[in-house]
Write a protein that holds these residues in place. Structure first.
Motif, mmCIF file in Angstrom:
data_model
loop_
_atom_site.group_PDB
_atom_site.id
_atom_site.type_symbol
_atom_site.label_atom_id
_atom_site.label_comp_id
_atom_site.label_asym_id
_atom_site.label_seq_id
_atom_site.Cartn_x
_atom_site.Cartn_y
_atom_site.Cartn_z
ATOM 1 N N UNK A 219 0.834 -1.203 0.000
ATOM 2 C CA UNK A 219 0.000 0.000 0.000
ATOM 3 C C UNK A 219 0.866 1.249 0.000
ATOM 4 N N UNK A 220 0.241 2.374 -0.353
ATOM 5 C CA UNK A 220 0.886 3.675 -0.301
ATOM 6 C C UNK A 220 0.011 4.606 0.524
ATOM 7 N N UNK A 221 0.671 5.541 1.172
ATOM 8 C CA UNK A 221 -0.001 6.524 2.009
ATOM 9 C C UNK A 221 0.576 7.896 1.655
ATOM 10 N N UNK A 222 -0.294 8.849 1.372
ATOM 11 C CA UNK A 222 0.144 10.206 1.040
ATOM 12 C C UNK A 222 -0.606 11.190 1.939
ATOM 13 N N UNK A 223 0.124 12.212 2.411
ATOM 14 C CA UNK A 223 -0.571 13.225 3.208
ATOM 15 C C UNK A 223 0.017 14.605 2.943
ATOM 16 N N UNK A 224 -0.790 15.604 3.248
ATOM 17 C CA UNK A 224 -0.463 17.003 2.968
ATOM 18 C C UNK A 224 -0.884 17.829 4.184
ATOM 19 N N UNK A 261 9.669 6.348 3.763
ATOM 20 C CA UNK A 261 8.992 7.618 4.083
ATOM 21 C C UNK A 261 9.745 8.732 3.370
ATOM 22 N N UNK A 262 9.050 9.503 2.522
ATOM 23 C CA UNK A 262 9.726 10.505 1.706
ATOM 24 C C UNK A 262 8.955 11.815 1.691
ATOM 25 N N UNK A 267 4.865 20.665 1.270
ATOM 26 C CA UNK A 267 4.328 20.131 2.523
ATOM 27 C C UNK A 267 3.659 18.771 2.305
ATOM 28 N N UNK A 268 3.981 18.098 1.217
ATOM 29 C CA UNK A 268 3.361 16.816 0.874
ATOM 30 C C UNK A 268 4.353 15.680 1.103
ATOM 31 N N UNK A 269 3.873 14.600 1.736
ATOM 32 C CA UNK A 269 4.716 13.457 2.077
ATOM 33 C C UNK A 269 4.065 12.179 1.544
ATOM 34 N N UNK A 270 4.895 11.127 1.399
ATOM 35 C CA UNK A 270 4.388 9.859 0.885
ATOM 36 C C UNK A 270 5.115 8.712 1.586
ATOM 37 N N UNK A 271 4.410 7.600 1.790
ATOM 38 C CA UNK A 271 4.980 6.438 2.478
ATOM 39 C C UNK A 271 4.672 5.185 1.655
#
Length: 342
Positions: A219-224, A261-262, A267-271
């Motif tokens: 899975x992937x997780x993205x947050x802002x 984790x990148x 301000x956007x990140x992705x895992x």
């Protein structure tokens, strides 16, 4: 994305190009934009700064680029660049030396690709990025020189082989560590100390291939971060940088060692979450969402973030997967401080 889709998501061509330039700016030291029809080349301030020139101080054409390439590299670079233009090569990617304003030469990595075409399919625009690799390249060349020296000594100084081999082994080990450190720096976001986008994409490709072979849940997780522009505007960029670093530090501690984790951009990140299904990813996103608020209690404004989670699907390429994840984040941003599964 066609015009209708752009309207659906409130995205204009200018915003897309601005986002592209922002993303390129994170992973490069200078951006160039070549209008093939007019031969006009627009270069970012970072490109001039990398070579020691004031912004926009050189003619905005291809000849300016050609004029700064080291004579020893020029023929190879032009040959491979022309091969890409002629369609004989699928990529344009070269390492070479560029002359700085002070007359010294700087090793750069240059990557570019066509981004616009006319109605006949002929390219009309090409965008690329330069990255300063001088430190890593010089360390690598020095390592090569030491290895050549070792071979010469083995041929001519048999009586000193043992002592010289040990000394050079230690030198090679130190230089190899320098190369490794330089490589690690090139894969790390300097502000948050997370992986950068280039390193994340390489890990994503590897996990995608593993998923295709074995079908392991991934899975992937993205947050802002919500209202991040307001933090910068009201309190200044140093406070914004502090918030980004605090969130990165707090959430990194809640993830597994194998999770990648990148910082995706701004301000956007992705895992990347190996061996994780959609339900587990959504549960993790809820945990991380709560952690964001407590990342730094001394910040002048409370933090929150919007999350999107998606699982890999059989037969789905990486591009559509990332678009699905990004679309989910767009929906989450409409409500803010929530998790959207897609």
């Amino acid at each position: 994305m066609d015009k209708l889709e752009m309207q659906d998501y409130g995205t204009t061509r200018e915003e897309i190009e601005r986002t592209l330039r922002y993303a390129l700016d994170i992973v490069s030291d200078g951006i160039w934009d070549w209008n093939i029809r007019t031969n006009h080349v627009k270069r970012s301030p970072g490109w001039y700064s990398m070579l020691g020139y004031p912004p926009d101080s050189l003619p905005e054409d291809v000849d300016t680029w050609k004029s700064v390439i080291h004579p020893g590299d020029y023929e190879r670079v032009m040959r491979n660049f022309q091969a890409y233009l002629d369609g004989d090569s699928l990529i344009y990617a070269e390492d070479y030396r560029c002359r700085s304003r002070d007359g010294n030469y700087l090793w750069v990595s240059d990557h570019g690709r066509f981004v616009e075409f006319d109605e006949t399919g002929q390219p009309t625009r090409m965008i690329g990025a330069h990255r300063n690799i001088h430190q890593r390249k010089m360390a690598s060349l020095e390592l090569q020189r030491k290895n050549e020296e070792l071979l010469a000594l083995n041929r001519t100084l048999e009586d000193l082989v043992a002592a010289r081999t040990e000394a050079l082994r230690q030198a090679n080990e130190a230089l190899a560590q320098q190369v490794e450190a330089a490589t690690r720096l090139s894969e790390t976001d300097p502000l948050t100390q997370l992986s950068n986008r280039r390193h994340f994409e390489r890990n994503l490709h590897g996990e995608w291939q593993r998923f295709q072979r074995h079908g392991h849940a991934t899975a992937l997780l993205m947050f802002d971060l919500d209202h991040f522009k307001r933090i910068n505007d009201n309190h200044g960029h140093p406070v914004g940088d502090r918030a980004l670093a605090a969130v990165a530090r707090s959430l990194r501690a809640a993830l597994r060692e194998e999770d990648c984790f990148a910082r995706w951009g701004g301000e956007e990140f992705i895992v990347l979450l190996p061996d994780t299904d959609l339900a587990a990813a959504a549960h993790l996103a809820e945990r991380l969402r709560l952690l964001v608020a407590g990342a730094d209690a001394e910040l002048p404004e409370a933090l929150s973030a919007s999350f999107s989670v998606a699982a890999m699907r059989a037969g789905e390429e990486i591009g559509p997967l990332l678009k699905r994840l990004d679309d989910g984040l767009y929906r989450a941003k409409q409500r803010r401080n929530c998790v959207e599964s897609c």
